[in-house]
Structures are given as C-alpha cells and as structure tokens.
Write a protein that holds these residues in place. Structure first.
Motif, PDB file in Angstrom:
ATOM      1  N   ILE A  62       0.869  -1.180   0.000  1.00 50.05           N
ATOM      2  CA  ILE A  62       0.000   0.000   0.000  1.00 50.05           C
ATOM      3  C   ILE A  62       0.902   1.226   0.000  1.00 50.05           C
ATOM      4  N   ILE A  63       0.818   2.015  -1.076  1.00 48.90           N
ATOM      5  CA  ILE A  63       1.739   3.130  -1.285  1.00 48.90           C
ATOM      6  C   ILE A  63       1.003   4.448  -1.082  1.00 48.90           C
ATOM      7  N   PRO A  64       1.433   5.282  -0.149  1.00 51.07           N
ATOM      8  CA  PRO A  64       0.794   6.591   0.026  1.00 51.07           C
ATOM      9  C   PRO A  64       1.130   7.514  -1.144  1.00 51.07           C
ATOM     10  N   LEU A  65       0.156   8.262  -1.598  1.00 52.12           N
ATOM     11  CA  LEU A  65       0.337   9.190  -2.714  1.00 52.12           C
ATOM     12  C   LEU A  65       0.308  10.618  -2.190  1.00 52.12           C
ATOM     13  N   GLY A  66       1.085  11.474  -2.831  1.00 52.10           N
ATOM     14  CA  GLY A  66       1.144  12.873  -2.402  1.00 52.10           C
ATOM     15  C   GLY A  66       2.051  13.031  -1.197  1.00 52.10           C
ATOM     16  N   GLY A  67       2.321  14.232  -0.855  1.00 50.05           N
ATOM     17  CA  GLY A  67       3.194  14.517   0.280  1.00 50.05           C
ATOM     18  C   GLY A  67       2.428  14.451   1.591  1.00 50.05           C
ATOM     19  N   GLY A  68       2.674  13.423   2.368  1.00 45.26           N
ATOM     20  CA  GLY A  68       2.011  13.289   3.653  1.00 45.26           C
ATOM     21  C   GLY A  68       2.879  13.807   4.787  1.00 45.26           C
ATOM     22  N   ARG A  69       2.310  13.807   5.972  1.00 40.23           N
ATOM     23  CA  ARG A  69       3.051  14.184   7.174  1.00 40.23           C
ATOM     24  C   ARG A  69       2.669  13.175   8.268  1.00 40.23           C
ATOM     25  N   LYS A 222      10.665  17.265  16.284  1.00 42.91           N
ATOM     26  CA  LYS A 222       9.910  16.043  16.013  1.00 42.91           C
ATOM     27  C   LYS A 222      10.016  15.708  14.539  1.00 42.91           C
ATOM     28  N   ARG A 223      10.536  14.521  14.247  1.00 41.28           N
ATOM     29  CA  ARG A 223      10.726  14.138  12.843  1.00 41.28           C
ATOM     30  C   ARG A 223       9.385  13.756  12.228  1.00 41.28           C
ATOM     31  N   VAL A 224       9.169  14.271  11.033  1.00 43.94           N
ATOM     32  CA  VAL A 224       7.955  13.970  10.277  1.00 43.94           C
ATOM     33  C   VAL A 224       8.366  13.280   8.979  1.00 43.94           C
ATOM     34  N   TYR A 225       7.668  12.216   8.641  1.00 47.42           N
ATOM     35  CA  TYR A 225       7.991  11.430   7.441  1.00 47.42           C
ATOM     36  C   TYR A 225       6.938  11.682   6.366  1.00 47.42           C
ATOM     37  N   PRO A 226       7.365  11.784   5.109  1.00 46.33           N
ATOM     38  CA  PRO A 226       6.406  12.047   4.021  1.00 46.33           C
ATOM     39  C   PRO A 226       5.676  10.794   3.535  1.00 46.33           C
ATOM     40  N   ALA A 227       6.194   9.614   3.897  1.00 51.21           N
ATOM     41  CA  ALA A 227       5.595   8.383   3.386  1.00 51.21           C
ATOM     42  C   ALA A 227       6.003   7.213   4.285  1.00 51.21           C
ATOM     43  N   PHE A 228       5.573   6.053   3.876  1.00 44.27           N
ATOM     44  CA  PHE A 228       5.923   4.845   4.629  1.00 44.27           C
ATOM     45  C   PHE A 228       5.883   3.658   3.677  1.00 44.27           C
ATOM     46  N   ARG A 229       6.523   2.575   4.104  1.00 45.49           N
ATOM     47  CA  ARG A 229       6.418   1.284   3.417  1.00 45.49           C
ATOM     48  C   ARG A 229       5.452   0.432   4.215  1.00 45.49           C
ATOM     49  N   LEU A 230       4.389  -0.045   3.563  1.00 43.52           N
ATOM     50  CA  LEU A 230       3.368  -0.805   4.276  1.00 43.52           C
ATOM     51  C   LEU A 230       2.896  -1.960   3.405  1.00 43.52           C
ATOM     52  N   TYR A 231       2.788  -3.143   4.024  1.00 46.57           N
ATOM     53  CA  TYR A 231       2.309  -4.336   3.333  1.00 46.57           C
ATOM     54  C   TYR A 231       1.183  -4.961   4.148  1.00 46.57           C
ATOM     55  N   ALA A 232       0.090  -5.295   3.478  1.00 42.24           N
ATOM     56  CA  ALA A 232      -1.036  -5.939   4.155  1.00 42.24           C
ATOM     57  C   ALA A 232      -0.664  -7.362   4.536  1.00 42.24           C
ATOM     58  N   ARG A 242      -7.286   0.007   2.345  1.00 47.14           N
ATOM     59  CA  ARG A 242      -7.480   1.150   1.448  1.00 47.14           C
ATOM     60  C   ARG A 242      -8.677   1.989   1.905  1.00 47.14           C
ATOM     61  N   GLN A 243      -9.749   1.306   2.278  1.00 46.85           N
ATOM     62  CA  GLN A 243     -10.924   2.030   2.761  1.00 46.85           C
ATOM     63  C   GLN A 243     -10.629   2.771   4.065  1.00 46.85           C
ATOM     64  N   TRP A 244      -9.811   2.167   4.923  1.00 47.59           N
ATOM     65  CA  TRP A 244      -9.448   2.808   6.191  1.00 47.59           C
ATOM     66  C   TRP A 244      -8.693   4.112   5.934  1.00 47.59           C
ATOM     67  N   PHE A 245      -7.767   4.080   4.984  1.00 50.70           N
ATOM     68  CA  PHE A 245      -7.030   5.302   4.645  1.00 50.70           C
ATOM     69  C   PHE A 245      -7.957   6.324   3.977  1.00 50.70           C
ATOM     70  N   ALA A 246      -8.877   5.831   3.126  1.00 47.45           N
ATOM     71  CA  ALA A 246      -9.795   6.760   2.447  1.00 47.45           C
ATOM     72  C   ALA A 246     -10.682   7.488   3.451  1.00 47.45           C
ATOM     73  N   GLU A 247     -11.100   6.805   4.500  1.00 45.86           N
ATOM     74  CA  GLU A 247     -11.921   7.442   5.524  1.00 45.86           C
ATOM     75  C   GLU A 247     -11.173   8.567   6.235  1.00 45.86           C
ATOM     76  N   ARG A 248      -9.846   8.494   6.224  1.00 52.68           N
ATOM     77  CA  ARG A 248      -9.021   9.521   6.860  1.00 52.68           C
ATOM     78  C   ARG A 248      -8.449  10.497   5.846  1.00 52.68           C
ATOM     79  N   GLN A 249      -9.054  10.501   4.655  1.00 53.47           N
ATOM     80  CA  GLN A 249      -8.665  11.432   3.593  1.00 53.47           C
ATOM     81  C   GLN A 249      -7.201  11.247   3.188  1.00 53.47           C
ATOM     82  N   LEU A 250      -6.719  10.018   3.222  1.00 56.57           N
ATOM     83  CA  LEU A 250      -5.354   9.704   2.818  1.00 56.57           C
ATOM     84  C   LEU A 250      -5.403   8.878   1.545  1.00 56.57           C
ATOM     85  N   LEU A 251      -4.838   9.407   0.470  1.00 58.12           N
ATOM     86  CA  LEU A 251      -4.876   8.740  -0.826  1.00 58.12           C
ATOM     87  C   LEU A 251      -3.733   7.733  -0.907  1.00 58.12           C
TER      88      LEU A 251
END
Length: 400
Positions: A62-69, A222-232, A242-251
C-alpha cells in the motif's frame, strides 16, 4: 436386525449379478470422475493464482500518494494492526539516493535507498541488516557493481550549500543480494537510521554518529515522514486498509483491482462448479434410485423368501442400500484413480512453474468426495427401495 448376515447376503448377491453391478459402478464413475477433474481444476488454478499473488509482496503493498506528514507514532500504530504485515517510515525520496562504487576509478551506480527491518516481505528469508554499515543490494545494482554478498562498497552522499557541492563517503558491507524476481530496480536496503542520517545531512544538519558536519539539529525537533512502506497481512486485507485510509482522507495506491479479478474468477468458477455438480448429482441420484427400484422388482422372489425367513422391512431396505454402497465405494475408488491420471497429464501440459498446479486435490477432498458419494448413494437407494415394504411373504411360499 441381523446386520452382518444382511451384509454378507447383499455382497454375495452383488457378486452374482456382476455385470449389473459393473454397470452401476461405471454409471457412478461417469459422474464422479468429471466432477473431481472440474473441482481439481478450480482448486488448482485458483489456488495457484492466489498463492502467486500472496508470494508477490508488491501485490500486498500500500503506497501513500502525495506529500504526507506522518510521525513515528502513527506508523508504529499501523505496524501493530492485525491486518498489517510490515510498516516502516520512509524519508523524502529526493534525499533517499546514493552513489555506489566498488573501488576508486570504477563505475558509479546511482541507487534509491529503502528502509528495511525485520519482517520486511521483500527480504523474505534474508536477515534484515541491523548493524551499522550493513546493507542489502538489489540484483541489478549488485550486477552493475560486480559485487556479491560479503563484498564492500563505497557510498557517496552529496549536498549543496551556498552554491558549493559537498560530499560525504561511507563504507558499506553488502550483507546479501536480493533475487531479480523480488526487486528489479537499482536499490539499497538499509536500516532507517542510515536514511535519516542522509536526509539530515542533505538538510544541512550535522550527523555526529558518522562525523558529518553541519548545523545542530534541535533536540526536541519532532521528525515527520512524508511516506511509509506498508504491506497488508493477506490479500483480503488490502481493500479494507485502502478504505481505512480513504476514511481519513489519505490517498493510497493498491493492487486491489488485480486482487478483485482473482476473487471474481474464484466466485464465477464456484458458481459453474456447483451448477454442474448439482445437475450431475441429480442425475446420479435418479439413476441409483431407479436402479434400486428395478432391483427390488427383479428380486421380489428372493426378497419375499428373506421376509418369510423373518427379515423385516428395515432389513430388506438395508439389503438394497448396502448394494448401492458397494457400488459407490468401488466407483469412488476408480474415479479417484482416473482423476490421478488426469491431474498428472494436466499439470504436465499446462504448468511449467515449480509449486504451481493446473489441477490439484488435497487428501481431505478425496475423503469429502467419498463421504458425499456414499451418503448420496445410500439416500437414493433408500428412496428407490421403498417398495420392499409391500413385498408379501406369501409370494415366497408360492415360489418355494
């Protein structure tokens, strides 16, 4: 009821009518064998496709899109979820690069740097590098550098300050090399601490642990990361995540569509199998019931003699049911042997990848098929043999 005696009499009569018994066996084999082949194809193909997807880590990524924090606590919480197999922060992609070379004057290879830790699905059976200066290289990067596990490479990291380009160098030990099938790009897998150090250096901060100069980073920063590596954890967990991230407005980007295709194929094949199985079993039940009914009509004299000797309706009904069970047992055994030959031929013809199957059945499937065949045959014989209750013992007296 004298069950052992009835069983012996049913067997002796079954053997005496050898031709008719063989016909009933072949009639059942004609139903059971194709069903075994059909179910073996469904289970083998879908099982192989599912296992292939499950073995491919990128399908569960699961790859986060856009610049996250994202802070470390958020990603650590993700890693603790039961539907997540692996989660680790990623530094900025523009800062996560390195120039590698084996020795001075040799070819430089530019690689992307990926954080890794224990449990990384991409590493599979390879231990994750934990010691400082230990890394895992992708196959293409190792091939271009001409190195293998145990070799040492020089890594260079550049930053630009006040219009000047500054470099820092670090010796890295190649702990292992990933297979080409796992990762096809030029990459370096290292502990997160190394990527954080490189990011700090390129941001102008000092890295005391490596002796790299720069400004002092605030201790409470406080270090902030723009993304993460995540595997289901499994294929079925990808869409809920994917639905969990969508509910939190994370693409995020996933392989949910590819997984859905395999699941849809499985459902469609299930429907086809059970439709064909229902029609075939209905025909087989009708044939067994009709055969038992015909046997009762044909053997009225013998059955009336048995009733005259004191056997009740239940014993006479058991007589016919046991003969149906004999046919079912022989038919199931012969169908299993025929399926084994078909399975071998299908796998030899259509499968060229070790561990995959075009057709496959597990031992439990054979047991279920045997149980279902015996139960269906007994039920059909019981329905077809209902006329034994109308057999009159006097007919046995007249025929004696």
């Amino acid at each position: 009821m004298r069950v052992p005696l009835i069983a012996r009499l049913a067997w002796q009569d079954y053997r005496r009518d050898g031709r008719l018994s063989a016909c009933s066996i072949l009639a059942l084999v004609a139903v059971i064998a194709p069903l075994l082949v059909l179910f073996g194809l469904k289970f083998g193909l879908i099982g192989s496709l599912t296992e292939r997807l499950q073995r491919e880590p990128s399908v569960r990524e699961i790859i986060p899109l856009g610049g996250g924090r994202f802070d470390a606590a958020f990603i650590a919480a993700l890693a603790q979820r039961s539907d997540v197999a692996f989660a680790l922060p990623r530094t900025r992609q523009i800062a996560a690069t390195a120039e590698l070379l084996r020795a001075a004057g040799e070819r430089r290879v530019s690689v992307e740097m990926l954080p890794t830790a224990a449990g990384d699905p991409l590493l599979q059976d390879i231990p994750a590098p934990s010691a400082a200066g230990h890394v895992v290289l992708s196959h293409t990067a190792a091939e271009k550098l001409g190195v293998q596990a145990g070799d040492q490479v020089q890594a260079s990291f550049a930053r630009q300050r006040d219009g000047e380009l500054h470099w820092q160098h670090s010796a890295l030990q190649v702990q292992a090399v990933l297979p080409l099938s796992v990762f096809e790009r030029d990459a370096l897998f290292a502990p997160l601490a190394l990527l954080e150090a490189v990011e700090d250096y390129r941001d102008g901060f000092a890295v005391p642990a490596l002796g790299w100069p720069g400004a002092v980073r605030q201790a409470d920063g406080k270090r902030v990361y723009p993304a993460f590596r995540l595997y289901a954890q499994t294929l079925d967990d990808v869409e809920p995540l994917r639905q969990w991230f969508a509910e939190r407005q994370l693409l995020v980007s996933t392989q949910a569509a590819q997984i859905a295709q395999v699941q849809s194929l499985r459902r469609n094949l299930d429907l086809v199998f059970w439709l064909v199985a229902a029609l075939a079993v209905a025909g087989a039940l009708a044939a067994v019931a009709a055969g038992t009914l015909a046997a009762v009509e044909r053997k009225q004299r013998e059955l009336s003699v048995l009733r005259l000797l004191g056997f009740g309706s239940a014993a006479l009904l058991l007589f016919g049911v046991l003969q149906a069970l004999y046919s079912a047992l022989f038919a199931a055994s012969l169908a299993a042997l025929l399926y084994q030959g078909a399975e071998y031929a299908l796998n030899r013809l259509f499968v060229h990848t070790p561990g995959e199957h075009a057709s496959r059945l597990l031992p439990v499937h054979y047991l279920v098929a045997l149980g279902a065949t015996l139960l269906a045959a007994a039920s059909a014989a019981a329905v077809g043999g209902w006329r034994v209750v109308r057999i009159d013992p006097s007919q046995g007296i007249r025929d004696v």
